[in-house]
Design an enzyme around this catalytic site. Structure first.
Site, PDB file in Angstrom:
ATOM      1  CD  GLN A  61      43.700  37.939  30.097  1.00 31.50           C
ATOM      2  OE1 GLN A  61      44.618  37.337  30.645  1.00 31.50           O
ATOM      3  NE2 GLN A  61      43.737  39.241  29.905  1.00 31.50           N
ATOM      4  N   GLY A 116      40.257  43.734  31.267  1.00 25.67           N
ATOM      5  CA  GLY A 116      39.395  44.886  31.520  1.00 25.67           C
ATOM      6  C   GLY A 116      38.481  44.516  32.655  1.00 25.67           C
ATOM      7  CG  HIS A 117      39.709  42.961  35.830  1.00 30.23           C
ATOM      8  ND1 HIS A 117      40.690  42.464  36.633  1.00 30.23           N
ATOM      9  CD2 HIS A 117      39.632  42.125  34.778  1.00 30.23           C
ATOM     10  CE1 HIS A 117      41.194  41.371  36.085  1.00 30.23           C
ATOM     11  NE2 HIS A 117      40.576  41.152  34.955  1.00 30.23           N
ATOM     12  CE  LYS A 135      39.045  37.735  34.715  1.00 27.35           C
ATOM     13  NZ  LYS A 135      37.988  37.580  33.697  1.00 27.35           N
ATOM     14  CG  ASP A 172      35.011  40.323  29.542  1.00 30.80           C
ATOM     15  OD1 ASP A 172      35.888  40.991  30.108  1.00 30.80           O
ATOM     16  OD2 ASP A 172      34.980  40.149  28.312  1.00 30.80           O
TER      17      ASP A 172
END
Ligand code: GDP
Ligand code: IMO
Ligand code: MG
Length: 427
Positions: free
Chosen positions: A223, A40-41, A16, A13
């Site tokens: 990640q 989760g981007h 990225k 988080d």
């Protein structure tokens, strides 16, 4: 032969998605090489906000070919719903390529992830519950299902049988669950096959040919470094290698091809799920970082744990990834503090330690040693050049750069594509 790796330098988080999207306009391929829809981007383009889980962030850049590499685990139902969600919003996803060797997250892998976490109770990892760990476990156990298996019903059936043989024993006898029927799983997976077929390709060949032709390829980590199965805070990690080496195995590209490794580094630290976190805050500063930084998980909606910047971790990320650059994100979130603590070392059982201890016991006992840097009060979200930043913000960035071991080549001052200060070009 420009091949760049972009990955998280902390616990995920870091931003990225935004960084990849920003470069997406100038690269030919954006490749996910590990992880799955645990990622989760968030990408903000103008007034549009996109949440991507499985698809590479390059999918939002029209000139760019998004690739799901062999190292990724693919949940076909998530893939199709993410694609149709984007199509409904006018995004063309037809260029997507998926490796036939990528492993498939089956419904039983999702079930096993959830029941295992429940079984662990307070020792749980806090996974995203998306079946990531069990799918990688099947891959390593050589009972995994690959994307290419969806195109041979007989092989698929045999493989699902082999995988469920032991799992059904565990599900029924240990977890007191109902057994999962082979036929039902096969039918569900075959139901996705034709919709996915147009995307399936020999991505290793395509990417290596692209590099031969001097195309620009960006490998996007799913990640962060500290969630890496080998180099992270094991066992509180994800089950793959987001660190730079993972780009080679997860995409089938040799290390000699990689020219630059960019670590995305948040100006403070966050973590989701269980595990040690030396600079974690439990006071109103932590609450303020969460509120101002919008630190809530994109995938699971969980509040992120928040803390001050940790230079020990940044140095570690530089080392294990061979970082050539940092992209510092969310500097704007720190506006308004009188002074900003930065962790420069740890105190472990009364001793000052400069580098991340390899022993998990030591890391669990690590207490941050803080230096206090003067804060700034000016809004910095319109800054376009480093010199536009207030003097104290400049000094904060310079101090972080010095402590972290690689040049800070870009700074994020807001979530939008244009809310970025470029210092050194990445291409
Ligand atoms: P990822 O998983 O590394 O892609 O990061 P996430 O998308 O989960 O979390 C980063 C969040 O910070 C997202 O909501 C981004 O829109 C936002 N973001 C990224 N860069 C910046 C920045 O420089 N400033 C601010 N305020 N927000 C940012
Ligand atoms: P992005 O791409 C933050 C964490 C989970 C859990 C551990 C294992 O948004 O940076 P898993 O489901 O992967 O087996 O869970 O890893 N985790 C993340 N934390 N950001 C992520 O992705 C994460 N992906 C997994 O919270 O602690
Ligand atoms: Mg995220």
């Amino acid at each position: 032969m420009p091949a760049l790796v972009l990955l998280g330098a902390q616990w995920g988080d870091e931003g990225k998605g935004k960084a990849t999207d920003l470069l997406g306009g100038s690269v030919d391929y954006v490749v996910r090489y590990q992880g799955g829809n645990n990622a989760g981007h968030t990408v903000v383009v103008g007034d549009q906000k996109y949440a991507l889980h499985l698809l590479p962030s390059g999918i939002l850049s029209p000139g760019c070919t998004p690739v799901i590499g062999n190292g990724v685990v693919v949940d076909p139902s998530v893939l199709l719903s993410e694609l149709s969600g984007l199509n409904e919003r006018g995004v063309d996803t037809s260029k997507l390529l998926i490796s036939g060797n990528a492993h498939v997250i089956t419904p039983y892998n999702v079930t096993v992830d959830k029941v295992t976490e429940r079984f662990l109770g307070k020792r749980k990892i806090g996974t995203t519950g998306r079946g990531i760990g069990p799918t990688y476990a099947d891959k390593i156990n050589r009972v995994g299902i690959r994307v290419q298996d969806l195109y041979d019903e007989s092989i698929l059936t045999q493989k699902v049988e082999a995988a469920l043989d032991i799992k059904n024993q565990i599900l029924t006898k240990l977890y007191n669950r109902r057994a999962i029927a082979v036929g039902q799983v096969v039918e569900e997976l075959l139901g996705y096959a034709e919709q996915i077929r147009p995307y399936v390709a020999d991505t290793v060949l395509i990417l290596n040919q692209a590099l031969e032709e001097n195309k620009v390829v960006l490998f996007e980590g799913g990640q962060g470094t500290l969630l890496d199965i080998d180099h992270g805070t094991y066992p509180f990690v994800t089950s793959s290698n987001p660190t730079a080496g993972g780009a080679c195995t997860g995409a089938g590209v040799g290390p000699t091809k990689i020219s630059r490794v960019i670590g995305i580094l948040k100006a403070y630290t966050t973590r989701v799920g269980s595990g040690p976190f030396p600079t974690e805050l439990f006071d109103e500063d932590g609450e303020a970082l969460r509120r101002i930084g919008g630190e809530r998980g994109v995938t699971t909606g969980r509040d992120r744990r928040c803390g001050w910047f940790d230079a020990v971790i940044a140095r570690y990320a530089t080392r294990v990834n061979g970082l050539t650059d940092f992209f510092l994100t969310k500097l704007d979130v720190l506006t308004g503090w009188e002074q900003i603590p930065v962790c420069v070392a740890y105190e472990i059982d009364g001793k000052r330690v400069e580098e991340l201890p390899y022993s998990q016991t030591d890391f669990h006992h690590a207490k941050p040693v803080y230096e206090y840097l003067p804060g700034w009060q000016e809004n910095i979200s319109k800054a376009k050049a480093f010199s536009d930043l207030p003097k104290n913000a400049q000094a904060y960035v310079k101090a972080l750069e010095e402590m972290s071991g690689a040049p800070i080549s870009a700074i994020g001052v807001g979530p939008g594509r244009d809310e970025t200060i470029e210092i050194n070009s990445f291409l």
